[in-house]
Scaffold this motif. Structure first.
Motif, mmCIF file in Angstrom:
data_model
loop_
_atom_site.group_PDB
_atom_site.id
_atom_site.type_symbol
_atom_site.label_atom_id
_atom_site.label_comp_id
_atom_site.label_asym_id
_atom_site.label_seq_id
_atom_site.Cartn_x
_atom_site.Cartn_y
_atom_site.Cartn_z
ATOM 1 N N SER A 32 3.099 18.148 -3.990
ATOM 2 C CA SER A 32 3.614 19.513 -4.106
ATOM 3 C C SER A 32 2.454 20.491 -4.136
ATOM 4 O O SER A 32 1.350 20.157 -4.549
ATOM 5 N N GLY A 33 2.712 21.697 -3.686
ATOM 6 C CA GLY A 33 1.723 22.761 -3.746
ATOM 7 C C GLY A 33 0.685 22.689 -2.639
ATOM 8 O O GLY A 33 0.480 21.649 -2.014
ATOM 9 N N ARG B 13 2.330 30.015 -2.087
ATOM 10 C CA ARG B 13 2.546 28.742 -2.783
ATOM 11 C C ARG B 13 4.012 28.315 -2.687
ATOM 12 O O ARG B 13 4.318 27.140 -2.456
ATOM 13 N N ASP C 215 5.497 24.865 -1.170
ATOM 14 C CA ASP C 215 6.359 24.022 -2.017
ATOM 15 C C ASP C 215 7.685 23.731 -1.344
ATOM 16 O O ASP C 215 8.186 22.603 -1.359
#
Length: 310
Positions: free
Chosen positions: A253-254, A237, A241
């Motif tokens: 994001s993510g 993750r 990001d």
């Protein structure tokens, strides 16, 4: 779970967790979230790990459930969090009633705020191109860089979840057919295709990256961490990001942003809803339909900008 001796809240929670894992087949993320929710619920009743089951369950009624949700709402919990709280409470109470820990199910009349349906952030095709080529521009030669590039390509090519990606084993990949065998939510398997760029990135990782990180700890894992074990989901993750943050012109994001983007680009390109549902592993078509709202909104925005009488 009854042994003739007074059970404590700790015993009850552990038995409930086993039920979620082994009988309901829930993902580890769901198990962890529901455990926290149930511990919070029982804690709001004044129970701790040593409180007996009889004392804790005797205080669990509809008013207590509503008070718990109201307290979470007052503390600033989002509607999505409150909805999950309510789902965890309903699952727990139904299980407790079946186990005869409750005489009635107090959650039958429990309602929670409806989850807000919002348009997920997606990347434009030009942004995806930049995202997937910035590693190449940086050299993309170290084993970690090769892994990261392969991971990004696979996430966008297939729309799989980050947990599904790091859970892949070597024999889940069919390089000839360009497919992945994915274990999704509820332990359901599906086969998803990937294209040429992802195949090239994956080949680079398997040929020049994975052998350099391989250790006795690696086992069959497809993607490895810097020390040779299976790549950790939190590290994966963080990698996504950082790559999205480096773009500098998106709020996305993510890893889920790549899943949203893959689904939206497929629908924009003419893929039918059922195919996208199968690719993403959604149990309900209604979940997949959220992405049609994204596509329609993009169309509407383009119309407003371009049509003289919009």
């Amino acid at each position: 779970m009854h042994t003739g001796q007074p059970q404590t809240v700790e015993h009850v929670v552990e038995a409930f967790v086993r039920h979620l894992r082994h009988e309901r087949g829930r993902s580890e993320n769901t198990v962890r979230a529901y455990r926290r929710d149930v511990e919070s619920l029982l804690g709001s009743l004044g129970a701790d790990s040593e409180t007996t089951t009889q004392d804790a369950m005797g205080a669990l009624d509809l008013a207590a459930l509503r008070g718990w949700l109201a307290g979470a709402s007052a503390a600033g919990a989002a509607p999505t969090t409150l909805s999950r709280h309510a789902a965890a409470a309903r699952t727990f109470c139904a299980w407790a009633r079946r186990e005869e820990l409750l005489s009635v199910d107090p959650s039958a009349r429990l309602r929670a705020p409806k989850r807000e349906k919002h348009l997920p952030p997606v990347l434009r095709p030009s942004q995806m191109t930049r995202l997937l080529t910035q590693d190449a521009e940086a050299g993309q030669e170290t084993p970690v860089e090769l892994r990261d590039h392969a991971a990004m390509e696979l996430l966008y090519a297939t729309g799989i979840r980050i947990g599904e990606l790091v859970g892949l084993d070597m024999d889940d990949v069919d390089q000839g057919a360009r497919t992945l065998r994915v274990l999704g939510k509820g332990n359901k398997q599906r086969v998803v295709p990937f294209g040429g760029p992802a195949a090239q990135a994956l080949e680079g990782w398997l040929r020049r990256g994975r052998p350099a990180l391989l250790t006795e700890r690696s086992g069959p894992a497809l993607l490895l961490g810097a020390r040779g074990g299976r790549w950790d989901q939190r590290q994966a993750r963080a990698t996504v990001d950082a790559a999205l943050g480096a773009l500098g012109d998106t709020s996305a994001s993510g890893p889920h942003a790549l899943r949203h983007t893959a689904a939206t680009h497929l629908l924009d390109g003419g893929a039918d809803l059922r195919s996208v549902q199968e690719l993403l592993g959604h149990s309900s078509l209604a979940t997949t339909q959220l992405y049609t709202h994204v596509s329609v909104e993009r169309l509407r925005e383009g119309y407003r900008r371009a049509h003289p009488r919009a």
